[in-house]
Write a protein that holds these residues in place. Structure first.
Motif, mmCIF file in Angstrom:
data_model
loop_
_atom_site.group_PDB
_atom_site.id
_atom_site.type_symbol
_atom_site.label_atom_id
_atom_site.label_comp_id
_atom_site.label_asym_id
_atom_site.label_seq_id
_atom_site.Cartn_x
_atom_site.Cartn_y
_atom_site.Cartn_z
ATOM 1 N N SER A 30 0.830 -1.204 0.000
ATOM 2 C CA SER A 30 0.000 0.000 0.000
ATOM 3 C C SER A 30 0.868 1.259 0.000
ATOM 4 O O SER A 30 0.520 2.266 -0.625
ATOM 5 C CB SER A 30 -0.947 0.008 1.200
ATOM 6 N N ILE A 31 1.996 1.214 0.699
ATOM 7 C CA ILE A 31 2.910 2.358 0.706
ATOM 8 C C ILE A 31 3.498 2.580 -0.680
ATOM 9 O O ILE A 31 3.559 3.716 -1.172
ATOM 10 C CB ILE A 31 4.036 2.144 1.740
ATOM 11 N N GLU A 32 3.917 1.513 -1.347
ATOM 12 C CA GLU A 32 4.489 1.639 -2.692
ATOM 13 C C GLU A 32 3.482 2.255 -3.656
ATOM 14 O O GLU A 32 3.833 3.128 -4.460
ATOM 15 C CB GLU A 32 4.928 0.259 -3.193
ATOM 16 N N ALA A 33 2.224 1.827 -3.577
ATOM 17 C CA ALA A 33 1.194 2.363 -4.466
ATOM 18 C C ALA A 33 0.968 3.850 -4.206
ATOM 19 O O ALA A 33 0.825 4.644 -5.147
ATOM 20 C CB ALA A 33 -0.107 1.580 -4.281
ATOM 21 N N GLU A 34 0.956 4.234 -2.938
ATOM 22 C CA GLU A 34 0.770 5.641 -2.588
ATOM 23 C C GLU A 34 1.949 6.482 -3.078
ATOM 24 O O GLU A 34 1.756 7.586 -3.618
ATOM 25 C CB GLU A 34 0.612 5.796 -1.082
ATOM 26 N N LEU A 35 3.161 5.975 -2.919
ATOM 27 C CA LEU A 35 4.338 6.722 -3.349
ATOM 28 C C LEU A 35 4.378 6.876 -4.865
ATOM 29 O O LEU A 35 4.798 7.923 -5.377
ATOM 30 C CB LEU A 35 5.612 6.033 -2.849
ATOM 31 N N ASP A 36 3.929 5.868 -5.601
ATOM 32 C CA ASP A 36 3.868 5.975 -7.065
ATOM 33 C C ASP A 36 2.907 7.093 -7.475
ATOM 34 O O ASP A 36 3.190 7.876 -8.390
ATOM 35 C CB ASP A 36 3.418 4.646 -7.675
ATOM 36 N N LEU A 37 1.766 7.156 -6.791
ATOM 37 C CA LEU A 37 0.780 8.192 -7.087
ATOM 38 C C LEU A 37 1.340 9.583 -6.789
ATOM 39 O O LEU A 37 1.194 10.519 -7.588
ATOM 40 C CB LEU A 37 -0.491 7.944 -6.277
ATOM 41 N N ARG A 63 2.252 13.088 -9.177
ATOM 42 C CA ARG A 63 1.809 14.445 -8.885
ATOM 43 C C ARG A 63 2.999 15.401 -8.785
ATOM 44 O O ARG A 63 2.922 16.550 -9.225
ATOM 45 C CB ARG A 63 1.013 14.458 -7.582
ATOM 46 N N LEU A 64 4.105 14.920 -8.205
ATOM 47 C CA LEU A 64 5.297 15.748 -8.076
ATOM 48 C C LEU A 64 5.825 16.182 -9.440
ATOM 49 O O LEU A 64 6.371 17.285 -9.587
ATOM 50 C CB LEU A 64 6.374 14.964 -7.304
ATOM 51 N N LYS A 65 5.644 15.339 -10.444
ATOM 52 C CA LYS A 65 6.187 15.600 -11.776
ATOM 53 C C LYS A 65 5.149 16.183 -12.733
ATOM 54 O O LYS A 65 5.457 16.377 -13.916
ATOM 55 C CB LYS A 65 6.758 14.295 -12.363
ATOM 56 N N MET A 98 2.054 19.896 -5.754
ATOM 57 C CA MET A 98 3.316 19.255 -5.396
ATOM 58 C C MET A 98 4.445 19.649 -6.346
ATOM 59 O O MET A 98 5.612 19.619 -5.964
ATOM 60 C CB MET A 98 3.157 17.737 -5.362
ATOM 61 N N ASN A 99 4.090 20.020 -7.574
ATOM 62 C CA ASN A 99 5.100 20.386 -8.556
ATOM 63 C C ASN A 99 5.757 21.722 -8.228
ATOM 64 O O ASN A 99 6.798 22.066 -8.791
ATOM 65 C CB ASN A 99 4.469 20.437 -9.953
ATOM 66 N N HIS A 100 5.175 22.461 -7.299
ATOM 67 C CA HIS A 100 5.704 23.767 -6.915
ATOM 68 C C HIS A 100 6.404 23.728 -5.554
ATOM 69 O O HIS A 100 6.546 24.761 -4.901
ATOM 70 C CB HIS A 100 4.571 24.795 -6.884
ATOM 71 N N CYS A 101 6.842 22.572 -5.140
ATOM 72 C CA CYS A 101 7.542 22.447 -3.867
ATOM 73 C C CYS A 101 8.859 23.228 -3.895
ATOM 74 O O CYS A 101 9.470 23.432 -4.944
ATOM 75 C CB CYS A 101 7.855 20.979 -3.567
ATOM 76 N N THR A 102 9.282 23.631 -2.702
ATOM 77 C CA THR A 102 10.602 24.245 -2.522
ATOM 78 C C THR A 102 11.617 23.148 -2.240
ATOM 79 O O THR A 102 11.342 22.229 -1.458
ATOM 80 C CB THR A 102 10.580 25.236 -1.346
ATOM 81 N N ARG A 111 11.803 7.766 -8.596
ATOM 82 C CA ARG A 111 10.734 7.354 -7.690
ATOM 83 C C ARG A 111 10.825 8.146 -6.395
ATOM 84 O O ARG A 111 11.841 8.797 -6.113
ATOM 85 C CB ARG A 111 10.834 5.862 -7.375
ATOM 86 N N LEU A 112 9.754 8.086 -5.611
ATOM 87 C CA LEU A 112 9.795 8.645 -4.269
ATOM 88 C C LEU A 112 10.263 7.581 -3.292
ATOM 89 O O LEU A 112 9.770 6.440 -3.299
ATOM 90 C CB LEU A 112 8.402 9.133 -3.837
ATOM 91 N N ALA A 113 11.216 7.970 -2.461
ATOM 92 C CA ALA A 113 11.639 7.077 -1.387
ATOM 93 C C ALA A 113 10.591 7.058 -0.272
ATOM 94 O O ALA A 113 10.399 6.040 0.403
ATOM 95 C CB ALA A 113 12.980 7.534 -0.829
ATOM 96 N N GLY A 114 9.910 8.197 -0.093
ATOM 97 C CA GLY A 114 8.895 8.308 0.947
ATOM 98 C C GLY A 114 8.637 9.763 1.274
ATOM 99 O O GLY A 114 9.080 10.667 0.558
ATOM 100 N N TYR A 115 7.918 9.985 2.356
ATOM 101 C CA TYR A 115 7.622 11.365 2.749
ATOM 102 C C TYR A 115 7.347 11.432 4.247
ATOM 103 O O TYR A 115 7.038 10.434 4.909
ATOM 104 C CB TYR A 115 6.420 11.916 1.976
#
Length: 216
Positions: free
Chosen positions: A22-29, A33-35, A41-45, A76-80
């Motif tokens: 479930s964590i992997e699926a959330e991180l993929d999503l 959004r980050l990209k 999320m694309n406007h993060c500092t 990929r995202l390692a996490g948050y």
């Protein structure tokens, strides 16, 4: 010098299990959004590199802080980690405290990533309050942080933080309103009390006839 406390494993409610799938699926999503141009999320500092080989993206929304950790090489995202506001505290306390929660893919766990982000938040002057329940990984993280940051036990009652002292009995630690408090940069127990952020637990116990505030 204030003594730093290392809480033992038996002192907290460790009953959170996070499914790796479930964590992997959330991180993929979230990575998508980050990209995505135009997404919030694309406007993060971008933060300074807290760990080698990783990018740290920060955004703030409604007073809550989000730090997303990107592994550029693996795309990929390692996490948050998110630093949530607490509904259990009053408006004055809300200015200074946040409750951190983290999710990281299994391969990135145990590499000090979340610890570096918590250090970043503490260095910014936030005081961190533990959740009502913890996973084993989160508990180990708090034990590590308590070696280098002042830690206090508190009870969240009546929208206020009540001081339980530097140690508590196991029965008191098991209560859902009992939490750990890590003091951010520039804060001390005396300073929290002088600002009206940390209150006497014994005073409240006397009014309520509750002896659970007694520290050991």
């Amino acid at each position: 010098m204030q003594q730093l406390i290392r809480p033992s494993r038996s002192e907290l409610r460790i009953d959170v299990d996070q499914s790796g799938d479930s964590i992997e699926a959330e991180l993929d999503l979230l990575y998508g959004r980050l990209k995505t141009p135009g997404n919030a999320m694309n406007h993060c500092t971008r933060l300074s590199a807290l760990r080698p080989g990783l990018l740290f993206h920060h955004r703030e929304a409604d007073g809550e802080h989000y730090v997303y950790v990107e592994d550029v090489a693996r795309r990929r995202l390692a996490g948050y980690t998110v630093f949530n506001r607490l509904i259990e505290v009053d408006r004055r306390t809300d200015r200074y405290v946040r409750s951190p929660h983290s999710k990281y893919a299994t391969v990135y766990q145990g590499r000090g990533i979340a610890s570096a982000i918590y250090d970043w938040a503490l260095g910014r002057g936030f005081c961190l309050v533990s959740g009502a329940r913890q996973s084993e990984g989160a508990h180990a993280l708090w034990r590590s942080l308590a070696r280098r940051h002042p830690l206090r036990w508190i009870a969240l009652r009546g929208k206020r933080m009540h001081d339980l002292g530097s140690d508590v009995a196991p029965a008191s630690a098991a209560e859902l309103d009992t939490r750990m408090l890590l003091l951010g940069r520039g804060f001390s127990v005396a300073g929290l009390r002088s600002r009206g952020l940390l209150h006497s637990c014994h005073e409240r116990a006397d009014r309520a006839g509750d002896m659970s505030c007694r520290s050991y």
